[in-house]
Design a protein around this motif. Structure first.
Motif, PDB file in Angstrom:
ATOM      1  N   MET A   1      14.732  18.331   5.949  1.00  0.00           N
ATOM      2  CA  MET A   1      13.898  18.080   7.124  1.00  0.00           C
ATOM      3  C   MET A   1      13.589  16.588   7.236  1.00  0.00           C
ATOM      4  N   ARG A   2      13.764  16.042   8.436  1.00  0.00           N
ATOM      5  CA  ARG A   2      13.417  14.649   8.671  1.00  0.00           C
ATOM      6  C   ARG A   2      11.932  14.561   9.015  1.00  0.00           C
ATOM      7  N   VAL A   3      11.295  13.473   8.578  1.00  0.00           N
ATOM      8  CA  VAL A   3       9.843  13.358   8.693  1.00  0.00           C
ATOM      9  C   VAL A   3       9.459  11.981   9.224  1.00  0.00           C
ATOM     10  N   ILE A   4       8.227  11.880   9.698  1.00  0.00           N
ATOM     11  CA  ILE A   4       7.615  10.575   9.924  1.00  0.00           C
ATOM     12  C   ILE A   4       6.957  10.178   8.619  1.00  0.00           C
ATOM     13  N   LEU A   5       7.463   9.114   8.029  1.00  0.00           N
ATOM     14  CA  LEU A   5       7.014   8.641   6.728  1.00  0.00           C
ATOM     15  C   LEU A   5       5.886   7.632   6.930  1.00  0.00           C
ATOM     16  N   THR A   6       4.741   7.854   6.299  1.00  0.00           N
ATOM     17  CA  THR A   6       3.637   6.904   6.405  1.00  0.00           C
ATOM     18  C   THR A   6       3.375   6.264   5.053  1.00  0.00           C
ATOM     19  N   VAL A   7       3.098   4.968   5.088  1.00  0.00           N
ATOM     20  CA  VAL A   7       2.761   4.224   3.881  1.00  0.00           C
ATOM     21  C   VAL A   7       1.370   3.630   4.067  1.00  0.00           C
ATOM     22  N   THR A   8       0.473   3.991   3.172  1.00  0.00           N
ATOM     23  CA  THR A   8      -0.875   3.434   3.159  1.00  0.00           C
ATOM     24  C   THR A   8      -0.986   2.546   1.930  1.00  0.00           C
ATOM     25  N   GLY A   9      -0.966   1.242   2.151  1.00  0.00           N
ATOM     26  CA  GLY A   9      -0.974   0.324   1.022  1.00  0.00           C
ATOM     27  C   GLY A   9      -2.269   0.342   0.230  1.00  0.00           C
ATOM     28  N   ASN A  10      -3.382   0.665   0.903  1.00  0.00           N
ATOM     29  CA  ASN A  10      -4.689   0.565   0.258  1.00  0.00           C
ATOM     30  C   ASN A  10      -5.536   1.787   0.619  1.00  0.00           C
ATOM     31  N   PRO A  11      -5.189   2.980   0.097  1.00  0.00           N
ATOM     32  CA  PRO A  11      -5.922   4.202   0.453  1.00  0.00           C
ATOM     33  C   PRO A  11      -7.383   4.128   0.032  1.00  0.00           C
ATOM     34  N   ALA A  12      -8.163   5.077   0.552  1.00  0.00           N
ATOM     35  CA  ALA A  12      -9.587   5.099   0.229  1.00  0.00           C
ATOM     36  C   ALA A  12     -10.112   6.519   0.345  1.00  0.00           C
ATOM     37  N   LEU A  13     -11.213   6.775  -0.339  1.00  0.00           N
ATOM     38  CA  LEU A  13     -11.982   7.977  -0.066  1.00  0.00           C
ATOM     39  C   LEU A  13     -12.948   7.620   1.057  1.00  0.00           C
ATOM     40  N   ASP A  14     -12.757   8.245   2.224  1.00  0.00           N
ATOM     41  CA  ASP A  14     -13.609   7.982   3.382  1.00  0.00           C
ATOM     42  C   ASP A  14     -14.837   8.880   3.337  1.00  0.00           C
ATOM     43  N   ALA A 131      13.822   9.924   6.811  1.00  0.00           N
ATOM     44  CA  ALA A 131      12.756   9.526   7.723  1.00  0.00           C
ATOM     45  C   ALA A 131      13.274   9.326   9.143  1.00  0.00           C
ATOM     46  N   ASP A 132      12.507   9.826  10.118  1.00  0.00           N
ATOM     47  CA  ASP A 132      12.769   9.520  11.526  1.00  0.00           C
ATOM     48  C   ASP A 132      12.101   8.215  11.928  1.00  0.00           C
ATOM     49  N   VAL A 133      10.897   7.968  11.388  1.00  0.00           N
ATOM     50  CA  VAL A 133      10.123   6.756  11.665  1.00  0.00           C
ATOM     51  C   VAL A 133       9.384   6.392  10.387  1.00  0.00           C
ATOM     52  N   LEU A 134       9.241   5.079  10.138  1.00  0.00           N
ATOM     53  CA  LEU A 134       8.398   4.595   9.048  1.00  0.00           C
ATOM     54  C   LEU A 134       7.157   3.954   9.647  1.00  0.00           C
ATOM     55  N   VAL A 135       5.991   4.417   9.221  1.00  0.00           N
ATOM     56  CA  VAL A 135       4.710   3.843   9.642  1.00  0.00           C
ATOM     57  C   VAL A 135       4.086   3.140   8.446  1.00  0.00           C
ATOM     58  N   CYS A 136       3.729   1.869   8.622  1.00  0.00           N
ATOM     59  CA  CYS A 136       3.000   1.115   7.600  1.00  0.00           C
ATOM     60  C   CYS A 136       1.630   0.791   8.170  1.00  0.00           C
ATOM     61  N   SER A 137       0.572   1.267   7.532  1.00  0.00           N
ATOM     62  CA  SER A 137      -0.754   1.165   8.137  1.00  0.00           C
ATOM     63  C   SER A 137      -1.799   0.682   7.159  1.00  0.00           C
ATOM     64  N   GLY A 138      -2.698  -0.150   7.694  1.00  0.00           N
ATOM     65  CA  GLY A 138      -3.863  -0.583   6.943  1.00  0.00           C
ATOM     66  C   GLY A 138      -3.637  -1.887   6.206  1.00  0.00           C
ATOM     67  N   SER A 139      -4.644  -2.268   5.458  1.00  0.00           N
ATOM     68  CA  SER A 139      -4.572  -3.508   4.699  1.00  0.00           C
ATOM     69  C   SER A 139      -3.649  -3.348   3.504  1.00  0.00           C
TER      70      SER A 139
END
Length: 299
Positions: A1-14, A131-139
């Protein structure tokens, strides 16, 4: 299965606190408390998963809060592969008053070692084939290279995977120069990065498209199809935390569609996120009310 891949460089507990009236220097009685795995990319994956869009969330986590993030994503059913690292995961706190205004407190996060950053890059590289799309998000976390997301953009391009990047400062400039397909700063981040309100300034550096969040006023975009603004029909009351992440999720989900449709979806998802109680979710009633009434104009 192809996916939208997300990368969170600096995750957090919100952590979200609801109070009646926020007054500096005073004691506040917290009415409700919500905790969940956060960081911009994790919020993007959470929105996509809720919409039934295949996604996989990646990021580095460490310490007790890192275990909390894994447990929360597992409970929510969000597909993820979080990399164990030595640096402890941070916490962010949003204090929301009865007027819907949110005051944010964000920790910087622990320093990520060069070895752990390279392990994260290798993890992303391994999943790009699906991956269909790579998302890089956040600091980017302390210790990560300033062109860390830019490097991932170039790797994705080499694999034929389009990219959406939501970051700020030098990392935003580097991602644009690397040729990201979409960069999505807010207006303050655009001004800080290029000293201008004009999205074309980032396109001039190399970004294929620039979508600028304008808060309650929607978005302004410079795209290969022209320049546009997209506005919601009215202001939506609620918690704006995560609204930009919902817009990023929409832009990733609609990759390849016409730009007016992409922007309409981004504004509608963003408005529906404001009406939802927590980041990473959409209010279906508001989404249905807003979607066909978003106004997209060529500028």
């Amino acid at each position: 299965m192809r996916v939208i891949l997300t990368v969170t460089g600096n995750p957090a507990l919100d952590v979200s606190y609801r109070v009646g009236d926020l007054r500096p220097g005073r004691t506040h009685r917290v009415r409700t408390v919500h905790e969940r795995a956060g960081g911009k990319g994790l919020n993007v994956s959470r929105v996509l998963h809720e919409r039934g869009v295949p996604t996989l969330a990646l990021g580095p986590v460490g310490g007790i809060l890192g275990d909390s993030l894994r447990a929360d994503l597992a409970e929510a059913g969000v597909p993820h592969e979080l990399l164990p690292v030595a640096a402890p995961t941070r916490m962010t706190i949003a204090v929301v008053d009865d007027g819907g205004d949110a005051t944010l407190f964000t920790e910087p996060g622990g320093p990520l070692s060069p070895v752990d950053w390279e392990r994260l890059v290798a993890l992303v590289q391994r999943h790009l084939a699906h991956a269909d799309v790579l998302v890089c998000s956040g600091s980017l976390p302390p210790g990560a290279p300033v062109d860390g997301y830019a490097d991932l953009v170039r790797r994705a391009a080499g694999a034929g995977v389009p990219t959406v990047v939501d970051t700020s400062g030098a990392a935003l400039l580097a991602a644009a120069a690397a040729g990201a397909d979409v960069v999505k700063p807010n207006l303050d981040e655009l001004r800080e990065a290029v000293g201008s309100d004009d999205p074309a300034a980032l396109a001039d550096l190399g970004a294929a498209a620039v979508v600028v969040s304008l808060g309650v006023d929607g978005v302004r975009a410079h795209t290969p199809a022209g320049s546009f603004t997209a506005r919601p029909p009215s202001r939506v009351a609620g918690n704006p935390t995560g609204a930009g992440d919902a817009a990023v999720a929409a832009l990733a989900h609609t990759a390849g569609a016409d730009w007016p449709d992409r922007l309409r979806t981004a504004v509608a998802w963003s408005a529906a996120a404001v009406a939802a109680p927590l980041a990473g979710t959409l209010d279906d009633t508001v989404l249905a009310e807003v979607f066909d009434r978003v106004v997209v104009t060529r500028t």
